[in-house]
Design an enzyme around this catalytic site. Sequence first.
Site, PDB file in Angstrom:
ATOM      1  N   GLU A  60      -3.371  -8.783  -3.628  1.00 53.96           N
ATOM      2  CA  GLU A  60      -2.758  -8.704  -2.295  1.00 53.96           C
ATOM      3  C   GLU A  60      -3.192  -9.837  -1.380  1.00 53.96           C
ATOM      4  O   GLU A  60      -2.394 -10.388  -0.634  1.00 53.96           O
ATOM      5  CB  GLU A  60      -3.067  -7.350  -1.645  1.00 53.96           C
ATOM      6  N   HIS A 129      -4.145   6.959  -0.439  1.00 56.88           N
ATOM      7  CA  HIS A 129      -2.731   6.578  -0.547  1.00 56.88           C
ATOM      8  C   HIS A 129      -1.847   7.256   0.489  1.00 56.88           C
ATOM      9  O   HIS A 129      -0.634   7.268   0.352  1.00 56.88           O
ATOM     10  CB  HIS A 129      -2.202   6.906  -1.944  1.00 56.88           C
TER      11      HIS A 129
END
Lengths: 332, 368
Positions: A60, A129
């Site tokens: 990322e 998450h």
Amino acid sequence: MSVITYRQALRDTLRAEMHRDENVILLGEEIGVFEGSYKITEGLLNEFGERRVRDTPIAEEGFVGAAVGAAMLGLRPVVELMTINFSLIAIDQIINHAAKIYGMFGGQNSVPMVIRTPGGGGQQLGATHSQNIELFYAFVPGLKVLAPSTPAEAASMLRAAIRDDDPVLLLENLGLYNTKGEVPDDDESVAEIGRAAVTREGSDITLIGYSRMAALGTQVAEALAKEDISVEVVDLRSLRPLDRQTIVDSVKKTGCAVVAEDDWLTYGIGAEIAASIQEGAFDYLDAPVRRVAMAEVPLPYAKPLENAALPSTESVTTAIKETLSAVGKRVG
Amino acid sequence: MADTAKAKGGGTAGSTGGRRRSRKDDTSSRFADQQPDVLLGYYRQMLLIRRFEERTGQAYTQARIGGYCHLNLGEEATVVGLMNALQERDYLFTNYRDHGYAIGKGMSAREVMAELYGRSTGVSKGWGGSMHMFDTKTRMLGGYGIVGGQLPLATGAALAVSYRGGDEVVMCQMGDGTTNIGAWHESLNIAALWNLPIVYVVINNFTGMGTTVERSSAEPDLYKRGSAFRIEGERVDGRDVLAVHEAATRLVEKARAEQRPYLLEATSYRLKGHSVVDPAKYRTQEQVEEARANDPVLAFEHELEQAGILTEDRKQEIAESVRAEVADAADFAENSPHPEVSTLFDYTYATPVANESRRMPADPVFAE
Ligand SMILES: Cc1ncc(C[n+]2csc(CCOP(=O)(O)OP(=O)(O)O)c2C)c(N)n1
């Protein structure tokens, strides 16, 4: 007018913008061959090829930063971050670089890029998450943070984000991808960044939300209308810049407010809004501003716990009714 | 010159990173295929950066310059060798030790000094300071203050070049300490996967602040560390401007022709601490003395004299012109205005936006 999903609105807009401007490229994990974790980019690799639709490694920081660098040289990369949770790996590139380059170098080089990323709880994905951490980005001058709540907004905001010369984080919501709404055919509308919308007029109380909570707020308002309670709904749409005036004008009209947010309460977005109402509409307030927010826990996996922790139609309805009864307004 | 390409620059912590170079006493053979003017040009640039940085250190101590201040003292040969390997159209990204690179890439000493002074005439209009030199014209796309932060950016710049089919190369400078941060691995991997025209340059001065390369890198031969990504790497003696220039030119041109990344490690040594305020107590007296004895500016000067390229007259002339240039830069900075406070909100966004906050600290949020 066509009725399409939020997902489809995003996909159509990406496709159209890629046709319009050769500089628009897509970067992200699994956006190509896999067609996107949430299938927003379905068909795009096929249509545009690997040069423009790039599957990235699971890195990322590397690919978000690469998008910043590419944007510095005039490309208009649209990055998909699989979910906002993983943006934490890239947060240095977003906050220290994307947001700062224009100012730090005296306006010499802008960073026209978009980060699209879904957030939101409610999918039983557990603590790492299921976060809404858009606040981290909305805190930072230099970034623009948008949070559409309907398919039409998703389209016009993504279009605005891609055409804007600054880094924009477009917050999507897992719970909204399948929601449907009317989007004008051949839509070319470009949202004005920094504007909230009064999505439903009302006179008894103002409900302020964004993304899933704005959508939920509209449902609550519709239900309460049947009980003769008139709720005005303000959809923030843009978390930075924040349109305080629209909020305050609405509260001046209704005299009280509930803020509904899908994130943690302490230091959260609702805190900012409540403070703004205090500063801008103190004399008009008939009751303290109520905040409805997630329970302040790492979100649990077990369904009953997760449900209990998230703001819901019930919790928003309760807060509205309690606020109204506190000021002696009739509650049905 | 090819023999210098794989020159050892030392490589053991505890040494200063190099013994005195085993250059031929007959320096003229080293200079055989070099234009005297080019050599003198390198010498002048090295001296300019040296004097500029000395002046900077002084001004910092006198509080004319604020913030952090990281100097290139001792690394002038590396800087000049690298910068002359780039074409004007090539892009550069560096870390915060960037003044020398800014000058080497073509920014004027005036604008760099003015930036250090925080003046509106500075390269970044006083918004950047020491760590953030930037200039679109000369394609110096920034000094960056976060260790490793520039790597993904430079990689993305190379992606843009490659996307457009351009023939520019991106050079990305960093220090040895940077090779352990995630951005290093992520960037090299992406650059190799996508065949990007970029040269990563690690300036191995053997310390990241006070931590030696041996104590931070499990593989302290940093040029080898590209191999995990199939990126060819090589090491060059960063105190030898010609060796750096040769190696860097070769790798830059390979990156351009082959459209793939390369890695260059330049062994170097900073003569002073990490920043102006660092007394560098982590160094031994011997290390400091060895470094002084191997001062790259003096060594090159000596060589040029030996070879008869730098005459006494020429030396005086260059010294004087460099002195004047630095003095002029300092005067320019000193006499330049600070940015107007009214410009405070000019550079938050490139595209104007509704409801942008332009609030000063004591202003109410809602001004009536
Ligand atoms: C991410 C990050 N961590 C720590 C620092 C503080 N810091 C600034 S410079 C530096 C040393 C870096 O050493 P190196 O990469 O070898 O570069 P050099 O200073 O030798 O040019 C550190 C730790 C920082 N700026 N950024």
